[in-house]
Design a protein around this motif. Structure first.
Motif, short mmCIF file in Angstrom:
data_model
loop_
_atom_site.label_atom_id
_atom_site.label_comp_id
_atom_site.label_asym_id
_atom_site.label_seq_id
_atom_site.Cartn_x
_atom_site.Cartn_y
_atom_site.Cartn_z
N GLN A 195 0.83 -1.21 0.00
CA GLN A 195 0.00 0.00 0.00
C GLN A 195 0.86 1.26 0.00
O GLN A 195 0.58 2.23 -0.71
N THR A 196 1.93 1.21 0.79
CA THR A 196 2.82 2.37 0.85
C THR A 196 3.51 2.57 -0.49
O THR A 196 3.70 3.71 -0.94
N LEU A 197 3.91 1.49 -1.14
CA LEU A 197 4.57 1.60 -2.44
C LEU A 197 3.64 2.23 -3.46
O LEU A 197 4.07 3.09 -4.27
N ASP A 198 2.37 1.82 -3.45
CA ASP A 198 1.41 2.43 -4.39
C ASP A 198 1.28 3.93 -4.12
O ASP A 198 1.25 4.74 -5.07
N ASP A 199 1.21 4.30 -2.84
CA ASP A 199 1.10 5.73 -2.49
C ASP A 199 2.35 6.49 -2.92
O ASP A 199 2.26 7.62 -3.45
N VAL A 221 11.98 15.65 -6.81
CA VAL A 221 11.81 14.43 -7.62
C VAL A 221 12.75 13.33 -7.13
O VAL A 221 12.36 12.16 -6.99
N LYS A 222 14.01 13.70 -6.88
CA LYS A 222 14.97 12.70 -6.41
C LYS A 222 14.53 12.13 -5.05
O LYS A 222 14.65 10.92 -4.81
N ALA A 223 14.02 13.00 -4.20
CA ALA A 223 13.56 12.51 -2.89
C ALA A 223 12.40 11.55 -3.04
O ALA A 223 12.32 10.53 -2.34
N ALA A 224 11.48 11.85 -3.95
CA ALA A 224 10.35 10.95 -4.18
C ALA A 224 10.81 9.63 -4.77
O ALA A 224 10.28 8.55 -4.42
N GLN A 225 11.79 9.66 -5.65
CA GLN A 225 12.33 8.41 -6.22
C GLN A 225 13.01 7.56 -5.15
O GLN A 225 12.89 6.34 -5.14
N ILE A 226 13.73 8.22 -4.26
CA ILE A 226 14.40 7.49 -3.16
C ILE A 226 13.37 6.80 -2.28
O ILE A 226 13.55 5.64 -1.87
N GLN A 227 12.27 7.49 -2.00
CA GLN A 227 11.22 6.90 -1.18
C GLN A 227 10.64 5.65 -1.84
O GLN A 227 10.38 4.63 -1.17
N VAL A 228 10.44 5.67 -3.13
CA VAL A 228 9.91 4.51 -3.86
C VAL A 228 10.87 3.34 -3.79
O VAL A 228 10.48 2.19 -3.51
N GLU A 229 12.16 3.61 -4.02
CA GLU A 229 13.15 2.53 -4.00
C GLU A 229 13.30 1.94 -2.60
O GLU A 229 13.49 0.72 -2.45
N GLN A 230 13.21 2.78 -1.59
CA GLN A 230 13.31 2.26 -0.21
C GLN A 230 12.16 1.31 0.11
O GLN A 230 12.37 0.24 0.71
N VAL A 231 10.96 1.67 -0.28
CA VAL A 231 9.81 0.80 -0.01
C VAL A 231 9.91 -0.48 -0.83
O VAL A 231 9.56 -1.57 -0.35
N GLN A 232 10.39 -0.39 -2.08
CA GLN A 232 10.56 -1.60 -2.89
C GLN A 232 11.58 -2.55 -2.26
O GLN A 232 11.40 -3.77 -2.28
N ALA A 233 12.63 -1.99 -1.68
CA ALA A 233 13.63 -2.83 -1.00
C ALA A 233 13.02 -3.50 0.23
O ALA A 233 13.25 -4.68 0.49
#
Length: 465
Positions: A195-199, A221-233
């Motif tokens: 759910q967090t990854l979708d958000d 944008v970079k901060a938002a990308q980092i957040q996505v990669e962290q949740v995917q990990a």
């Protein structure tokens, strides 16, 4: 007349066999306090003393239907439990063998003797003889209870192995319940991470659109990308843990082929019974490992009786009765001859280089070791109960605090979103609030998992069956 004398001798010998040199058994005092530290000695509501808690059955403690089905599969197929059952059969057979030594073994026999005697006058005499009969060979009449003591020791060993089987079953039930709690907790974490990854992906897309419109900076944008990669990990990490937990659970169930489906539901839906610990003395009868240790102690106590009996004479008996004839064809005819033999033997130890004394010292030393083992088993059980009780209150307090923190972080996130729409905060503040909410939710699941594990541990510590 002769047979009457034999009967009288045997009757007297068997009557003397009731003698026993086993020391009188006294259960050692439990080396633990009468009440658990920090626990009231009486009920604060009814003002009645705390008494022994009722027995813990796994069916009543783990009332969840899905968990009960998994436990039933494990009890039917787990290899460790099957081995424990076979060990019990092995000990039972050993006891049966030792018990048989207390009764005489009657054997049939058929003999053929041929002899040749040469005299000094160069004359030779040849003879042949056939015998058939039944008898007892080297039977020890247990005058001083040596065989009885060994039989008692074997019985206590069997009872100890039986209790060990119960201990293995209790451990198995506990491990299945613990792994199922872990399985549900990881599924909750996976659902939360997804759910967090979708958000986060939606936030990234929105940030990119705002960047393209000149409203946000590339740093956003970079901060938002980092957040996505962290949740995917994190999602990949939870998936790896889920696979490991499933494999461990199926191993406990004894089904490596994964035939039994693992029911998935929210961790909060899993409810376990809440019981009172009772008194420490309850552990002496509840916990199978303590009962097994006491049977080992009784076995060692009986071995002292056998070692003492070795100092006294042994009465061994050999008897035989049957038919004899020089012609095998006439052995069972009316012309055959009858014979009987009665050979009691008294064996008295005179000098054996201190072997009997050393064996007695060895038996006594082993009995002392078993006393210490028994006391240590009680202390370990007491410590396990205290570990569970001492953390139960703390976990409950932390659980309440984590729930409050999760609610506060969620409220903060909603506030940040409203201010973001008004242009009062940056996207970095939004991402920070989202990360805090995820951490709070994840920690809330973890503390709930620890609370259920604590309840499962209480079942084992109190000696559930």
């Amino acid at each position: 007349m002769k047979f009457s004398r034999i009967s009288i001798i045997l009757a007297v010998a068997f009557a003397m066999g009731g003698c026993s040199l086993v020391p009188e058994y006294f259960r050692p005092a439990a080396p633990v306090p009468e009440v658990y530290p920090g626990q009231p000695a009486s009920d604060t509501v009814t003002n009645t003393p705390v008494t022994e808690a009722p027995p813990l059955s796994w069916q009543s403690y783990f009332a969840d239907a899905d968990l009960q089905r998994l436990i039933q599969v494990g009890l039917a197929h787990n290899r460790d439990l099957k081995t424990a059952v076979l060990r019990m059969d092995e000990a039972k057979a050993t006891y049966g063998v030792q018990k048989a030594d207390r009764l005489p073994t009657i054997q049939g026999n058929l003999n053929y003797d041929r002899s040749r005697t040469v005299f000094s006058s160069s004359q030779a005499f040849e003879a042949e003889l056939y015998r058939v009969g039944v008898g007892i060979s080297d039977y020890e009449i247990d005058v001083f209870g040596r065989v009885k003591s060994l039989t008692q020791s074997a019985l206590e060993q069997y009872l100890a192995v039986s209790e060990n089987r119960q201990a293995v079953q209790t451990t198995l039930i506990t491990e299945i319940a613990t792994q199922y709690v872990n399985f549900l907790a990881i599924n909750d974490q996976l659902k939360l991470a997804q759910q967090t990854l979708d958000d986060r992906k939606q936030t990234l897309q929105r940030t990119q659109r705002r960047f393209e419109a000149g409203l946000d900076q590339v740093l956003d944008v970079k901060a938002a990308q980092i957040q996505v990669e962290q949740v995917q990990a994190q999602l990949a990490q939870w998936q790896r843990q889920l696979a490991t937990t499933q494999n461990a659970l199926y191993l406990l169930l004894g089904e490596t082929s994964h035939r039994t489906p693992l029911p998935v539901k929210p961790l909060a839906a899993l409810k376990l019974a809440d019981v009172t610990p009772g008194l420490p003395s309850t552990l002496l009868t509840r916990r199978a490992d303590i009962r097994a240790a006491e049977h080992q102690l009784k076995s060692a106590n009986a071995n002292i009786g056998a070692a003492r009996a070795a100092f006294y004479p042994r009465l061994q008996l050999t008897t035989n009765v049957g038919l004899v004839n020089s012609d095998f064809s006439k052995l069972f005819s009316d012309t055959g001859s009858n014979y009987w033999a009665f050979s009691p033997q008294l064996v008295l130890p005179i000098f054996n280089y201190g072997r009997n004394k050393a064996n007695l010292n060895l038996a006594q030393a082993r009995q002392h070791i078993e006393v210490v083992n028994y006391e240590k088993t009680i202390q370990t059980a007491f410590k396990e109960v205290m570990d569970v009780l001492s953390t139960r209150t703390v976990i409950a307090e932390e659980f309440a605090a984590r729930e409050r923190l999760r609610e506060l972080e969620s409220s903060r996130l909603q506030l940040v979103k409203r201010k973001l729409d008004q242009g009062l905060v940056t996207y970095l503040e939004l991402l920070d609030a989202q990360r805090s909410v995820l951490d709070a939710q994840s920690q809330a699941v973890q503390i709930q998992q620890q609370a259920l594990q604590n309840q499962v541990g209480l079942y084992k510590a109190l000696g559930g069956s």
